[in-house]
Design a protein around this motif. Structure first.
Motif, mmCIF file in Angstrom:
data_model
loop_
_atom_site.group_PDB
_atom_site.id
_atom_site.type_symbol
_atom_site.label_atom_id
_atom_site.label_comp_id
_atom_site.label_asym_id
_atom_site.label_seq_id
_atom_site.Cartn_x
_atom_site.Cartn_y
_atom_site.Cartn_z
ATOM 1 N N ASN A 246 0.851 -1.175 0.000
ATOM 2 C CA ASN A 246 0.000 0.000 0.000
ATOM 3 C C ASN A 246 0.894 1.235 0.000
ATOM 4 O OD1 ASN A 246 -2.045 1.813 0.197
ATOM 5 N ND2 ASN A 246 -2.929 0.997 2.078
ATOM 6 N N LEU A 247 1.190 1.716 -1.188
ATOM 7 C CA LEU A 247 2.159 2.805 -1.304
ATOM 8 C C LEU A 247 1.623 4.117 -0.759
ATOM 9 C CD1 LEU A 247 3.492 2.054 -4.903
ATOM 10 C CD2 LEU A 247 4.459 1.339 -2.714
ATOM 11 N N TYR A 248 0.299 4.308 -0.846
ATOM 12 C CA TYR A 248 -0.262 5.598 -0.483
ATOM 13 C C TYR A 248 -0.975 5.561 0.873
ATOM 14 C CZ TYR A 248 0.635 6.306 -5.419
ATOM 15 O OH TYR A 248 1.231 6.375 -6.641
ATOM 16 N N ASN A 249 -0.840 4.476 1.612
ATOM 17 C CA ASN A 249 -1.438 4.353 2.940
ATOM 18 C C ASN A 249 -2.948 4.595 2.889
ATOM 19 O OD1 ASN A 249 -1.475 3.853 5.677
ATOM 20 N ND2 ASN A 249 -1.070 5.998 6.234
ATOM 21 N N LEU A 250 -3.615 3.929 1.936
ATOM 22 C CA LEU A 250 -5.043 4.099 1.757
ATOM 23 C C LEU A 250 -5.813 3.216 2.735
ATOM 24 C CD1 LEU A 250 -5.258 4.073 -2.143
ATOM 25 C CD2 LEU A 250 -5.155 6.054 -0.626
ATOM 26 N N ALA A 251 -6.963 3.694 3.165
ATOM 27 C CA ALA A 251 -7.812 2.905 4.047
ATOM 28 C C ALA A 251 -8.517 1.811 3.247
ATOM 29 C CB ALA A 251 -8.846 3.816 4.737
ATOM 30 N N TYR A 252 -8.984 0.793 3.946
ATOM 31 C CA TYR A 252 -9.684 -0.287 3.270
ATOM 32 C C TYR A 252 -11.045 0.188 2.779
ATOM 33 C CZ TYR A 252 -12.194 -0.724 7.708
ATOM 34 O OH TYR A 252 -12.955 -0.467 8.818
ATOM 35 N N GLN A 253 -11.564 -0.473 1.782
ATOM 36 C CA GLN A 253 -12.834 -0.075 1.190
ATOM 37 C C GLN A 253 -13.992 -0.529 2.060
ATOM 38 O OE1 GLN A 253 -13.422 -1.596 -2.724
ATOM 39 N NE2 GLN A 253 -15.227 -0.347 -3.138
ATOM 40 N N TYR A 254 -14.925 0.399 2.325
ATOM 41 C CA TYR A 254 -16.079 0.085 3.155
ATOM 42 C C TYR A 254 -17.080 -0.755 2.364
ATOM 43 C CZ TYR A 254 -14.289 3.832 6.128
ATOM 44 O OH TYR A 254 -13.507 4.621 6.922
ATOM 45 N N ASN A 255 -17.777 -1.625 3.075
ATOM 46 C CA ASN A 255 -18.841 -2.384 2.419
ATOM 47 C C ASN A 255 -20.164 -1.635 2.553
ATOM 48 O OD1 ASN A 255 -19.516 -2.747 5.067
ATOM 49 N ND2 ASN A 255 -19.140 -4.934 5.116
ATOM 50 N N PHE A 256 -21.230 -2.216 1.981
ATOM 51 C CA PHE A 256 -22.507 -1.508 1.920
ATOM 52 C C PHE A 256 -23.211 -1.450 3.282
ATOM 53 C CE2 PHE A 256 -23.332 -5.944 1.272
ATOM 54 C CZ PHE A 256 -24.522 -6.188 1.913
ATOM 55 N N ASN A 257 -22.730 -2.179 4.301
ATOM 56 C CA ASN A 257 -23.328 -2.119 5.635
ATOM 57 C C ASN A 257 -22.724 -1.012 6.500
ATOM 58 O OD1 ASN A 257 -25.157 -4.248 5.357
ATOM 59 N ND2 ASN A 257 -23.535 -5.749 5.709
ATOM 60 N N TYR A 258 -21.728 -0.324 5.974
ATOM 61 C CA TYR A 258 -21.041 0.665 6.786
ATOM 62 C C TYR A 258 -21.980 1.788 7.214
ATOM 63 C CZ TYR A 258 -17.952 4.536 7.997
ATOM 64 O OH TYR A 258 -17.359 5.570 8.642
ATOM 65 N N ALA A 259 -22.787 2.293 6.297
ATOM 66 C CA ALA A 259 -23.680 3.415 6.618
ATOM 67 C C ALA A 259 -24.702 3.024 7.681
ATOM 68 C CB ALA A 259 -24.387 3.896 5.351
ATOM 69 N N VAL A 260 -25.194 1.800 7.614
ATOM 70 C CA VAL A 260 -26.182 1.344 8.593
ATOM 71 C C VAL A 260 -25.557 1.258 9.984
ATOM 72 C CG1 VAL A 260 -27.761 -0.521 9.196
ATOM 73 C CG2 VAL A 260 -27.417 0.084 6.794
ATOM 74 N N VAL A 261 -24.412 0.607 10.084
ATOM 75 C CA VAL A 261 -23.740 0.459 11.383
ATOM 76 C C VAL A 261 -23.322 1.817 11.930
ATOM 77 C CG1 VAL A 261 -21.777 -0.601 12.554
ATOM 78 C CG2 VAL A 261 -22.976 -1.861 10.763
ATOM 79 N N PHE A 262 -22.849 2.688 11.059
ATOM 80 C CA PHE A 262 -22.409 4.016 11.498
ATOM 81 C C PHE A 262 -23.571 4.800 12.101
ATOM 82 C CE2 PHE A 262 -21.875 8.558 10.614
ATOM 83 C CZ PHE A 262 -20.684 8.809 11.275
ATOM 84 N N ASN A 263 -24.730 4.795 11.447
ATOM 85 C CA ASN A 263 -25.889 5.538 11.968
ATOM 86 C C ASN A 263 -26.396 4.943 13.271
ATOM 87 O OD1 ASN A 263 -27.190 7.749 10.057
ATOM 88 N ND2 ASN A 263 -26.162 6.241 8.766
ATOM 89 N N ILE A 264 -26.386 3.614 13.387
ATOM 90 C CA ILE A 264 -26.825 2.999 14.648
ATOM 91 C C ILE A 264 -25.939 3.438 15.805
ATOM 92 C CG2 ILE A 264 -27.056 0.797 15.858
ATOM 93 C CD1 ILE A 264 -27.964 -0.446 13.241
ATOM 94 N N ILE A 265 -24.625 3.359 15.624
ATOM 95 C CA ILE A 265 -23.695 3.725 16.690
ATOM 96 C C ILE A 265 -23.757 5.230 16.970
ATOM 97 C CG2 ILE A 265 -21.265 3.779 17.343
ATOM 98 C CD1 ILE A 265 -20.844 1.247 15.751
ATOM 99 N N LEU A 266 -23.844 6.036 15.907
ATOM 100 C CA LEU A 266 -23.852 7.493 16.085
ATOM 101 C C LEU A 266 -25.045 7.955 16.921
ATOM 102 C CD1 LEU A 266 -22.841 10.356 15.412
ATOM 103 C CD2 LEU A 266 -24.207 10.235 13.313
ATOM 104 N N TRP A 267 -26.243 7.566 16.531
ATOM 105 C CA TRP A 267 -27.427 8.046 17.240
ATOM 106 C C TRP A 267 -27.579 7.399 18.607
ATOM 107 C CZ3 TRP A 267 -29.106 12.352 15.531
ATOM 108 C CH2 TRP A 267 -29.005 12.658 14.174
ATOM 109 N N LEU A 268 -27.067 6.195 18.781
ATOM 110 C CA LEU A 268 -27.077 5.597 20.110
ATOM 111 C C LEU A 268 -26.176 6.369 21.061
ATOM 112 C CD1 LEU A 268 -28.000 3.292 21.955
ATOM 113 C CD2 LEU A 268 -26.055 1.938 21.119
#
Length: 352
Positions: free
Chosen positions: A293-315
């Motif tokens: 990984n020459l550019y130190n890129l983050a891993y690609q998010y899957n399609f469940n990322y937005a769902v999990v993020f909103n659950i944790i954020l609003w909780l």
């Protein structure tokens, strides 16, 4: 002249690509398919089936034919019938049809896996069957409901000559019950009849809350076209008989599920590539060095990322607000009036 010839060739190629059809035979009122002639990509048919059932897909489907329905009321069954060897069938005009762009082989394995993982404790019925190729895949209660369903070619042939066979009710016209190609065609119609008959004995499975999936691939008409020719009377009679059988099967399945089923039909003359299930072998694995990984890129998010993020954020926001409100009320509490501990100890002191 050259431009006219080029336009003619382009229209012919476009007509060949979009000749196949995707038809919706039956659907409940809360699943809306819009009237139109929007081409449906052949590789996105499983995604369209998943969306109509209320499942999510990894890649968005920007196809205007399927309207947004009620998220809390989804069909309990989807029946997908694939007919090979013909572009279109003389079906009733009650349904909606769309042209298919670049018809490629497909399966509903992703939907079957999702049902098996999400409804493992319920009673889902998943059946994928290709009688002429002897391919079958059953999940859940399908192994119990369809345990007597003929699968092999020998079983199909023997089923046709039983007393309650469809040969006693179908019009033969130019077809023959002694020709092997015609018998293969009739055996697929027999499978459709047996599926609806066996399922009608287990109507309680159609009334539960777990979704069911049926995927049937019929190739008997394709064999008749190869044997007699597509301009023959046998092919025309077989097309008409098949269309009537599909309409009857759609009505029966729609009735068994109480109007909560989507019945779809795909008519395709031929697939562009053969259906091959990809497999892996450790003997064929090659040792390759993983690229750095020459550019130190983050891993690609899957399609469940937005769902999990909103659950944790609003909780976390809800918990933070609750802590702030409780702390504020405790800080401004008057012990002489609000604290029951102070009242009890104060009364005891006065009595002493």
């Amino acid at each position: 002249m050259a431009r006219l010839l080029l336009l003619t060739v382009s229209l012919a190629c476009l007509t060949g690509v979009l000749a196949d059809e995707f038809s919706v035979l039956r659907s409940p009122s809360y699943v809306t398919f819009r009237e139109g002639s929007w081409p449906l990509p052949g590789e996105r048919i499983p995604d369209l089936t998943a969306l109509s059932m209320g499942f999510s897909v990894e890649e968005d489907l920007s196809w205007p034919g399927l309207a947004v329905g009620n998220l809390f009321h989804r069909p309990t069954a989807t029946v997908l019938l694939t007919v090979r060897g013909v572009d279109t069938l003389p079906l009733s005009k009650a349904g909606v049809s769309y042209p298919i762009e670049n018809a490629v082989p497909f399966n509903l394995d992703s939907i079957a896996d999702a049902i098996r993982s999400l409804f493992s404790e319920d009673t889902p019925v998943v059946l994928q069957l290709a009688p002429s190729d002897e391919r079958v895949y059953m999940v859940g209660k399908a192994n119990t409901v369809f345990k007597d369903l003929p699968i092999t070619l020998r079983q199909l042939r023997s089923r046709l000559f039983q007393e309650n066979s469809i040969l006693k009710s179908l019009p033969f016209n130019s077809l023959s019950k002694t020709n092997e190609v015609d018998l293969l065609f009739f055996s697929e119609l027999q499978v459709l009849h047996d599926i609806s008959a066996l399922l009608s004995r287990h109507k309680h499975l159609a009334r539960d809350h777990s979704p069911d999936v049926y995927s049937l691939e019929l190739a008997g008409l394709e064999e008749i076209g190869k044997h007699y020719g597509e301009d023959s009377q046998q092919f025309r009679d077989a097309s008409r008989i098949l269309a009537e059988s599909l309409e009857k099967f759609a009505d029966e399945m729609f009735h068994v599920y109480g109007g909560n089923a989507v019945v779809e039909a795909v008519t395709v003359r031929s697939f562009e590539t053969p259906l091959v299930r990809k497999t892996r072998s450790i003997l064929e694995a090659k040792q390759t060095n993983a690229p750095e990984n020459l550019y130190n890129l983050a891993y690609q998010y899957n399609f469940n990322y937005a769902v999990v993020f909103n659950i944790i954020l609003w909780l976390m926001i809800g918990l933070a607000i609750a802590v702030i409100v409780i702390s504020y009320n405790l800080w401004n509490m008057d012990p002489g009036y609000d604290s029951i501990i102070y009242r009890m100890t104060n009364q005891k002191i006065r009595m002493d």
